[in-house]
Design a protein around this motif. Structure first.
Motif, mmCIF file in Angstrom:
data_model
loop_
_atom_site.group_PDB
_atom_site.id
_atom_site.type_symbol
_atom_site.label_atom_id
_atom_site.label_comp_id
_atom_site.label_asym_id
_atom_site.label_seq_id
_atom_site.Cartn_x
_atom_site.Cartn_y
_atom_site.Cartn_z
ATOM 1 N N PHE A 214 10.403 -3.568 -24.136
ATOM 2 C CA PHE A 214 9.113 -3.600 -23.894
ATOM 3 C C PHE A 214 7.986 -2.649 -24.064
ATOM 4 N N ALA A 215 8.997 -1.016 -23.728
ATOM 5 C CA ALA A 215 7.893 0.285 -24.434
ATOM 6 C C ALA A 215 7.972 0.235 -25.623
ATOM 7 N N PHE A 216 8.780 -0.608 -26.944
ATOM 8 C CA PHE A 216 8.279 -0.887 -27.989
ATOM 9 C C PHE A 216 7.231 -0.710 -28.427
ATOM 10 N N LEU A 217 6.883 -2.361 -27.482
ATOM 11 C CA LEU A 217 5.737 -2.961 -28.048
ATOM 12 C C LEU A 217 4.089 -2.282 -27.374
ATOM 13 N N VAL A 218 4.962 -1.501 -25.925
ATOM 14 C CA VAL A 218 4.692 -1.030 -25.337
ATOM 15 C C VAL A 218 3.862 0.404 -25.436
ATOM 16 N N THR A 219 4.198 1.141 -26.453
ATOM 17 C CA THR A 219 3.724 2.863 -26.857
ATOM 18 C C THR A 219 3.567 2.029 -27.944
ATOM 19 N N THR A 220 2.947 1.171 -28.978
ATOM 20 C CA THR A 220 2.540 0.171 -29.911
ATOM 21 C C THR A 220 1.201 0.058 -30.113
ATOM 22 N N ALA A 221 1.134 -0.789 -28.729
ATOM 23 C CA ALA A 221 -0.133 -1.345 -28.770
ATOM 24 C C ALA A 221 -1.110 -0.322 -28.165
ATOM 25 N N ALA A 222 -0.272 0.808 -27.252
ATOM 26 C CA ALA A 222 -1.292 1.934 -27.017
ATOM 27 C C ALA A 222 -1.344 2.661 -28.168
ATOM 28 N N ALA A 223 -0.707 2.944 -28.895
ATOM 29 C CA ALA A 223 -1.034 4.184 -29.857
ATOM 30 C C ALA A 223 -1.902 3.639 -30.959
ATOM 31 N N TYR A 224 -2.511 2.557 -31.024
ATOM 32 C CA TYR A 224 -3.615 1.373 -31.185
ATOM 33 C C TYR A 224 -4.959 1.858 -30.673
ATOM 34 N N LEU A 225 -4.839 1.949 -30.165
ATOM 35 C CA LEU A 225 -5.898 1.628 -28.917
ATOM 36 C C LEU A 225 -6.595 3.192 -29.042
ATOM 37 N N ILE A 226 -5.615 4.291 -28.260
ATOM 38 C CA ILE A 226 -6.255 5.189 -28.685
ATOM 39 C C ILE A 226 -6.075 6.113 -29.983
ATOM 40 N N HIS A 227 -5.549 6.172 -31.235
ATOM 41 C CA HIS A 227 -5.796 6.433 -32.392
ATOM 42 C C HIS A 227 -6.957 6.975 -32.122
ATOM 43 N N PRO A 228 -8.237 6.026 -32.325
ATOM 44 C CA PRO A 228 -9.032 6.862 -32.835
ATOM 45 C C PRO A 228 -10.051 8.209 -31.909
ATOM 46 N N TYR A 229 -9.517 7.879 -30.534
ATOM 47 C CA TYR A 229 -10.348 8.607 -29.854
ATOM 48 C C TYR A 229 -9.474 10.225 -29.702
ATOM 49 N N PRO B 132 -6.137 3.478 -38.645
ATOM 50 C CA PRO B 132 -5.054 2.195 -37.993
ATOM 51 C C PRO B 132 -3.945 2.215 -38.591
ATOM 52 N N VAL B 133 -3.383 1.864 -39.685
ATOM 53 C CA VAL B 133 -2.487 1.682 -39.936
ATOM 54 C C VAL B 133 -1.518 2.402 -39.700
ATOM 55 N N PHE B 134 -1.308 4.298 -40.147
ATOM 56 C CA PHE B 134 -1.086 5.306 -39.842
ATOM 57 C C PHE B 134 -0.657 4.969 -38.031
ATOM 58 N N GLY B 135 -1.994 4.960 -37.082
ATOM 59 C CA GLY B 135 -2.232 5.028 -35.867
ATOM 60 C C GLY B 135 -0.229 4.551 -34.973
ATOM 61 N N VAL B 136 -0.499 3.131 -35.613
ATOM 62 C CA VAL B 136 0.224 2.616 -35.484
ATOM 63 C C VAL B 136 1.434 2.356 -35.464
ATOM 64 N N PHE B 137 2.171 3.082 -36.985
ATOM 65 C CA PHE B 137 3.147 3.361 -37.942
ATOM 66 C C PHE B 137 3.660 4.970 -36.363
ATOM 67 N N SER B 138 2.748 5.608 -36.425
ATOM 68 C CA SER B 138 2.971 6.687 -35.526
ATOM 69 C C SER B 138 4.180 6.624 -34.216
ATOM 70 N N GLY B 139 3.095 4.846 -33.053
ATOM 71 C CA GLY B 139 3.290 4.860 -32.069
ATOM 72 C C GLY B 139 4.431 4.527 -32.247
ATOM 73 N N MET B 140 4.849 3.173 -33.501
ATOM 74 C CA MET B 140 6.314 3.291 -33.078
ATOM 75 C C MET B 140 7.781 4.164 -33.963
ATOM 76 N N LEU B 141 7.218 4.808 -34.488
ATOM 77 C CA LEU B 141 7.700 6.029 -34.923
ATOM 78 C C LEU B 141 8.044 7.158 -33.179
ATOM 79 N N ILE B 142 7.274 7.328 -33.042
ATOM 80 C CA ILE B 142 7.715 7.688 -31.788
ATOM 81 C C ILE B 142 8.062 7.200 -30.269
ATOM 82 N N SER B 143 7.785 5.524 -30.785
ATOM 83 C CA SER B 143 9.164 4.496 -29.233
ATOM 84 C C SER B 143 10.150 5.129 -30.038
#
Length: 304
Positions: free
Chosen positions: A215-230, A236-247
């Motif tokens: 659950f946390a993996f999905l939530v963190t990855t989705a949040a990374a996609y939403l907030i990385h531009p700001y 987008p690709v590396f933003g999502v990848f970063s969320g996966m790595l952080i999780s």
């Protein structure tokens, strides 16, 4: 400065809303253990203050704040170790390495920053333990001290280096990292609390479950996609990848420190319960996510 103030205002508002929700849940569901979430929220407020100091004033203030954080984290780590009188000088040298490590950050000497604790401290730390202190307990005291330095000082010090490695994007990257790391921990805890069944290490931490991890993996990855531009210059690709790595790295950090505390405090349940509210419990994930994200971004992007 205007964009920074807007960002800080939005973050403050979000934290305030989260704090209110936490307070309400604590009141209407007293049977649920939200202690770990409360600790994470306190960490968010602390990191928000550090972020304000770095954004509105000077990165040096942030560096000093993080240096104090590493000191208390290392101090609590040492408090768990069954030490001898002969180890006191060893601990003193370990504490003295903290300002030296952060000095390399201040002068932006990346080469020395990256090898000081893993190589030079590793090689010379045993000296105060060797001289006239005998051989009993040598390996345990030296190895446990070096392990604590790697985790609590070397790992967390990467948080401070972001703003010196890239003054333009550093504060945003630190916020991105801290928000996602803490969000990952909270999402994991909440999911484990409500529908977690299969515990990862039940003897060390009952709140770490495989359902919570997914659950946390999905939530963190989705949040990374939403907030990385700001907060970051990442695509987008590396933003999502970063969320996966952080999780992933945050999960391993929580798991490792949980097992570490249980191993060091076997037979001392009162102290183990007290340390649930400690600095260690709040920065365990950051000690892993900070160096992982720092080096991955540095490898792929020129702005670091």
């Amino acid at each position: 400065m205007n964009s920074s103030l807007i960002t800080l205002t939005l973050i403050f508002t979000a934290l305030l809303v989260i704090q209110v929700i936490y307070y309400i849940l604590n009141k209407i569901q007293p049977d649920k253990d939200y202690g770990a979430i409360g600790s994470k929220i306190k960490t968010w407020w602390g990191m928000f203050v550090i972020f304000c100091l770095a954004t509105l004033f000077n990165p040096v203030v942030s560096l000093l704040s993080l240096m104090v954080l590493t000191f208390f984290a290392l101090k609590e780590y040492f408090s768990m170790i069954r030490s001898r009188k002969a180890d006191r000088r060893l601990y003193l040298w370990a504490y003295l390495s903290i300002p030296v490590q952060f000095y390399w950050i201040y002068i932006e000497w990346y080469g020395m920053f990256i090898i000081f604790i893993p190589i030079y401290v590793f090689l010379f730390l045993p000296l105060p333990r060797l001289i006239n202190k005998g051989t009993v307990g040598f390996l345990r005291s030296v190895s446990s001290t070096q392990w604590g330095l790697m985790l609590m000082v070397f790992g967390l010090s990467h948080l401070a280096y972001f703003q010196f490695a890239t003054p333009e994007y550093g504060a945003g990257l630190v916020l991105f990292l801290v928000v996602l790391t803490q969000l990952n921990d909270v999402a994991h805890h909440v999911a484990s609390l409500y529908f977690g069944k299969r515990k990862v290490v039940p003897t060390a931490n009952p709140y770490l479950t495989w359902e919570g991890f997914a659950f946390a993996f999905l939530v963190t990855t989705a949040a990374a996609y939403l907030i990385h531009p700001y907060l970051t210059p990442l695509g987008p690709v590396f933003g999502v990848f970063s969320g996966m790595l952080i999780s992933l790295s945050g999960f391993f950090g929580s798991l490792t420190v949980s097992v570490l505390k249980r191993d060091l405090l076997i037979g001392d349940d009162n102290k183990f319960d007290a340390l649930k509210e400690s600095y260690l419990s709040r920065v365990d994930s950051l000690a892993y996510t900070s160096p992982v994200i720092f080096h991955v971004i540095r490898y792929f992007f020129d702005f670091m």
